[in-house]
Design a protein around this motif. Structure first.
Motif, short mmCIF file in Angstrom:
data_model
loop_
_atom_site.label_atom_id
_atom_site.label_comp_id
_atom_site.label_asym_id
_atom_site.label_seq_id
_atom_site.Cartn_x
_atom_site.Cartn_y
_atom_site.Cartn_z
N GLY A 74 45.76 -8.01 95.76
CA GLY A 74 45.13 -7.86 97.11
C GLY A 74 46.32 -7.11 97.83
N TRP A 75 45.92 -6.70 99.18
CA TRP A 75 46.80 -6.13 100.04
C TRP A 75 48.01 -6.92 100.49
CZ3 TRP A 75 46.26 -1.14 101.06
CH2 TRP A 75 44.95 -0.74 100.82
N LEU A 76 48.04 -8.04 100.60
CA LEU A 76 49.26 -8.83 100.98
C LEU A 76 50.40 -8.85 99.68
CD1 LEU A 76 47.51 -11.77 102.74
CD2 LEU A 76 48.80 -9.85 103.86
N ARG A 77 49.62 -8.95 98.43
CA ARG A 77 50.45 -8.99 97.41
C ARG A 77 51.23 -7.59 97.33
NH1 ARG A 77 53.91 -11.17 94.03
NH2 ARG A 77 53.27 -10.85 92.02
N LEU A 130 30.03 -11.27 101.58
CA LEU A 130 30.79 -10.36 102.16
C LEU A 130 32.10 -10.88 102.24
CD1 LEU A 130 31.45 -7.47 103.45
CD2 LEU A 130 31.19 -8.70 105.65
N LEU A 131 32.35 -12.17 102.53
CA LEU A 131 33.66 -12.92 102.26
C LEU A 131 33.84 -13.21 101.02
CD1 LEU A 131 32.82 -15.76 105.30
CD2 LEU A 131 34.40 -13.64 105.34
N LEU A 132 33.20 -13.38 100.01
CA LEU A 132 33.37 -13.39 98.60
C LEU A 132 33.93 -12.24 98.11
CD1 LEU A 132 30.68 -15.91 97.44
CD2 LEU A 132 32.98 -16.22 97.79
N ILE A 133 33.26 -11.20 98.63
CA ILE A 133 33.98 -9.70 98.06
C ILE A 133 35.30 -9.49 98.67
CG2 ILE A 133 33.52 -7.32 98.10
CD1 ILE A 133 30.54 -7.96 97.87
N GLN A 134 35.52 -9.92 100.01
CA GLN A 134 36.87 -9.35 100.59
C GLN A 134 37.86 -10.37 100.21
OE1 GLN A 134 37.40 -7.42 103.14
NE2 GLN A 134 35.69 -6.45 102.74
N TYR A 135 37.73 -11.43 99.60
CA TYR A 135 38.80 -12.43 99.41
C TYR A 135 39.74 -11.82 98.13
CZ TYR A 135 41.28 -16.24 97.03
OH TYR A 135 42.43 -17.13 96.27
#
Length: 120
Positions: free
Chosen positions: A25-28, A12-17
């Protein structure tokens, strides 16, 4: 069972990265949206400036009014037989090279005045 839960949490963490910190990503995306809004504001200001310059060029090509106005205000030119008058306020300094009027001559008193000659 604990091993499976740990493995699923890691996946799950690897998919969220990539979703949060990856290239798309959202931040970008949020950062790019900020840059986009800044660029759009700059473009709007430049379009306004270009429109003003285009109208000025059109005025300079078509009419003589804009050329005359520029010559008057930027180059301080006058037409032939034209008089330039500048009115200064009390608190404004006099420009260099300004001509000051001569003091008014007061008329002589009647006692000291020379008698007028009779016309012949």
């Amino acid at each position: 069972m604990r091993l499976i839960t740990l493995a699923l949490a890691t996946l799950l963490l690897l998919i969220q990265y990539p979703l949060w910190l990856g290239k798309g990503g959202w931040l970008r995306v949020r950062e790019l949206e900020g840059q986009l809004s800044v660029a759009q504001e700059k473009n709007a200001a430049l379009k306004s400036r270009n429109a003003k310059l285009e109208s000025e060029v059109r005025d300079l090509k078509d009419g003589t009014g804009a050329v005359e106005e520029r010559a008057r205000y930027e180059l301080s030119m006058l037409k032939q037989n034209e008089i330039f008058v500048q009115i200064l306020g009390k608190d404004q300094p006099k420009p260099q090279g300004a001509v000051t009027p001569a003091p008014a001559v007061q008329p002589a008193s009647p006692a000291t005045a020379a008698p007028a000659k009779p016309k012949s």
